[in-house]
Scaffold this active site. Structure first.
Site, PDB file in Angstrom:
ATOM      1  N   TYR A  59      13.814  31.155   5.126  1.00 13.03           N
ATOM      2  CA  TYR A  59      12.557  31.738   5.609  1.00 13.03           C
ATOM      3  C   TYR A  59      12.600  31.970   7.117  1.00 13.03           C
ATOM      4  CZ  TYR A  59      10.106  30.575   1.237  1.00 13.03           C
ATOM      5  OH  TYR A  59       9.691  30.496  -0.065  1.00 13.03           O
ATOM      6  N   CYS A 106      12.809  24.324   2.987  1.00 14.09           N
ATOM      7  CA  CYS A 106      11.844  24.978   2.111  1.00 14.09           C
ATOM      8  C   CYS A 106      11.061  23.905   1.348  1.00 14.09           C
ATOM      9  CB  CYS A 106      12.542  25.880   1.105  1.00 14.09           C
ATOM     10  SG  CYS A 106      13.743  27.011   1.803  1.00 14.09           S
ATOM     11  N   ASP A 152      11.123  23.273  -1.796  1.00 17.55           N
ATOM     12  CA  ASP A 152      11.897  22.639  -2.862  1.00 17.55           C
ATOM     13  C   ASP A 152      13.407  22.676  -2.649  1.00 17.55           C
ATOM     14  OD1 ASP A 152       9.335  22.642  -4.295  1.00 17.55           O
ATOM     15  OD2 ASP A 152       9.739  24.801  -4.477  1.00 17.55           O
ATOM     16  N   ARG A 158       1.300 -10.972   6.945  1.00 13.78           N
ATOM     17  CA  ARG A 158       1.105  -9.745   6.145  1.00 13.78           C
ATOM     18  C   ARG A 158       2.163  -8.688   6.463  1.00 13.78           C
ATOM     19  NH1 ARG A 158      -4.029  -9.729   8.714  1.00 13.78           N
ATOM     20  NH2 ARG A 158      -3.356  -7.785   9.659  1.00 13.78           N
ATOM     21  N   HIS A 212      -6.151  -6.992  12.817  1.00 14.39           N
ATOM     22  CA  HIS A 212      -4.902  -6.222  12.828  1.00 14.39           C
ATOM     23  C   HIS A 212      -4.583  -5.844  14.266  1.00 14.39           C
ATOM     24  CE1 HIS A 212      -1.720  -4.039  10.883  1.00 14.39           C
ATOM     25  NE2 HIS A 212      -2.088  -2.882  11.372  1.00 14.39           N
ATOM     26  N   ARG A 253     -11.010   0.440  14.538  1.00  9.05           N
ATOM     27  CA  ARG A 253     -11.153   1.060  13.209  1.00  9.05           C
ATOM     28  C   ARG A 253     -11.957   0.106  12.340  1.00  9.05           C
ATOM     29  NH1 ARG A 253      -4.865   1.021  10.783  1.00  9.05           N
ATOM     30  NH2 ARG A 253      -4.999  -1.162  10.251  1.00  9.05           N
ATOM     31  N   LYS A 288       0.848  -1.202   0.000  1.00 15.18           N
ATOM     32  CA  LYS A 288       0.000   0.000   0.000  1.00 15.18           C
ATOM     33  C   LYS A 288       0.883   1.251   0.000  1.00 15.18           C
ATOM     34  CE  LYS A 288      -0.270  -0.405   5.045  1.00 15.18           C
ATOM     35  NZ  LYS A 288      -1.109  -0.836   6.180  1.00 15.18           N
TER      36      LYS A 288
HETATM   37  C1  LIG Z   1      -0.322  -1.813   6.837  1.00 15.79           C
HETATM   38  C2  LIG Z   1      -0.875  -3.114   7.240  1.00 15.79           C
HETATM   39  C3  LIG Z   1      -0.026  -4.217   7.446  1.00 15.79           C
HETATM   40  C4  LIG Z   1       1.490  -4.132   7.418  1.00 15.79           C
HETATM   41  O1  LIG Z   1       1.958  -3.614   8.649  1.00 15.79           O
HETATM   42  P1  LIG Z   1       3.541  -3.452   8.937  1.00 15.79           P
HETATM   43  O2  LIG Z   1       3.607  -2.950  10.320  1.00 15.79           O
HETATM   44  O3  LIG Z   1       4.049  -2.461   7.943  1.00 15.79           O
HETATM   45  O4  LIG Z   1       4.140  -4.798   8.752  1.00 15.79           O
HETATM   46  C5  LIG Z   1      -0.623  -5.435   7.694  1.00 15.79           C
HETATM   47  N1  LIG Z   1      -1.967  -5.555   7.775  1.00 15.79           N
HETATM   48  C6  LIG Z   1      -2.800  -4.508   7.611  1.00 15.79           C
HETATM   49  C7  LIG Z   1      -4.276  -4.699   7.719  1.00 15.79           C
HETATM   50  C8  LIG Z   1      -2.280  -3.247   7.352  1.00 15.79           C
HETATM   51  O5  LIG Z   1      -3.110  -2.209   7.208  1.00 15.79           O
END
Ligand SMILES: *Cc1c(COP(=O)(O)O)cnc(C)c1O
Length: 390
Positions: free
Chosen positions: A268, A315, A317, A224, A172, A143, A45
């Site tokens: 700045y 800044c 850029d 994951r 998660h 969530r 992602k």
């Molecule tokens: C982002 C995410 C992960 C990966 O988490 P890491 O801490 O980067 O390994 C796994 N599962 C879900 C649902 C996530 O949103």
């Protein structure tokens, strides 16, 4: 330094994120070995945590990952358009009106509402396809997801929808990267209980990078990992049970050098003032590239193998650094903002800490206008720029 000369003939913009595909493959292979017999879903992602989702996906799949995870539907479509055929799990919320494109591109949705499930079923029926669906259980993040008691009824509801196939269920963890794993164990127990009523064929998965590193008894059918693909540990508290190789170096070049008299100010807000005459080098990238503005008067870059402090505000850029103490700095010298140069090293964690954030956010913030330069065996194999592939 040898790099000094070679760096002067970079193609295109003198800013680049160098991404070591060998390191990605090393990391994914090591994770596959550790997770086996569980399979590995590589989380790509947020443009592969800033590294480029397509290149990372290809490397992860060739190193043994069997599927990919994205946050939103567009990220999945981007991978399909690039020719990725592996299963792609969309882990974020999917509104009903995105169901049609999910089905069209053969993505694997996470269903958390009846409206989206109905829409997925309708479009799957229309196209004559069966769509695998994963359920997400909220066991403590508060969530996305069903509550544990909702799982049985929602699972039964999905079974009444012919073109949908319940293929997976997951949750998660909120604090798997902390030394105290007790809440993670609570979440795990709630997850196991909620999934009990589902057939054994449904893929169960809970392990992010921290869990993969620290809690082997929670690998279940699939893991994951995200951040560890990119060679970073999720926090200072997780074990180093997998030897991860750093993947990314953020580099630029010296674009101007000039000497300021004592009492002059830089940038700045005039937040930095010379006490004695100073040599200032200009680096042509800034917060719009992902260099946190929080590094103003705090961070450093590497030039000629030495640390040069960032002076004045970062800044949009451009960034100015003080090279007074570093002899022979020349126009076109390589500058390292994240990564290694000679014996010196600026880890992404150092940048994150100075900016008051975590390594994840620094990587994701690298913007589209930073060219991604992909390396294999130390050689450039492809370059992705804002205007296309070079
Ligand atoms: C982002 C995410 C992960 C990966 O988490 P890491 O801490 O980067 O390994 C796994 N599962 C879900 C649902 C996530 O949103």
């Amino acid at each position: 330094m040898a790099e000094g000369k070679a760096s002067r003939c970079w193609p295109g913009r003198p800013v680049r994120a160098e991404i070591d595909l060998d390191a990605i493959e090393h990391n994914v292979r090591a994770m596959c070995r550790k997770a086996a017999p569980a399979s590995v879903l590589a989380v790509v992602k947020a443009n592969g945590y800033g590294h480029g989702a397509v290149a990372v996906s290809q490397a992860a799949l060739s190193a043994g990952a069997s599927s990919l995870g994205v946050a939103c539907v567009d990220e999945g479509i981007q991978l399909r358009r690039a020719g990725v055929t592996a299963p792609i799990l969309v882990m974020g919320f999917i509104p009903p009106w995105e169901a049609a494109v999910v089905v069209e591109h053969g993505l694997t949705p996470t269903a958390t509402t009846k409206q989206t499930a109905l829409a997925l079923a309708r479009f799957s029926r229309e196209r004559g396809v069966k769509t695998p669906v994963h359920l997400k259980v909220d066991t403590g993040m508060a969530r996305l997801g069903l509550t544990p008691p909702e799982v049985a009824t929602f699972g039964a509801y999905l079974e009444t929808m012919e073109p949908l196939a319940l293929a997976g269920i997951y949750t998660h963890f909120a604090s798997a990267d902390q030394p105290d794993k007790s809440f993670t164990r609570e979440q795990y127990a709630a997850f196991r209980a909620s999934a009990e009523s589902l057939p054994a064929s449904v893929t169960r998965h809970v392990a992010n990078s921290a869990t993969l590193l620290d809690i082997p008894e929670m690998y279940l059918d699939m893991v994951r990992p995200g951040i560890s693909i990119y060679g970073c540990y999720p926090s200072a508290h997780t074990s180093r049970s997998i030897e991860l190789r750093p993947v990314l170096n953020l580099k630029s070049q010296v674009a101007r050098i000039h000497t300021l008299p004592a009492g002059a100010t830089v940038g700045y807000g005039r937040t930095w003032r010379t006490e004695k005459p100073a040599r200032i080098a200009l680096i042509p990238c800034g917060y719009a590239d992902g260099i946190p503005r929080g590094l103003s008067n705090k961070g450093a870059v590497l030039v000629r193998g030495r640390r040069a402090p960032i002076v004045g505000r970062v800044c949009m850029d451009q960034v100015m650094v003080d090279v007074t103490g570093i002899p022979r700095v020349t126009l076109g010298d390589e500058v390292v903002l994240i990564g290694r140069q000679g014996d010196e090293h600026i880890p992404v964690e150092e940048v994150a800490q100075l900016a008051g954030t975590i390594n994840y956010e620094i990587l994701c913030a690298l913007s589209a206008r930073v060219p991604r330069v992909y390396l294999r065996g130390g050689r450039v194999v492809s370059v992705q720029t804002l205007t296309g592939e070079l």
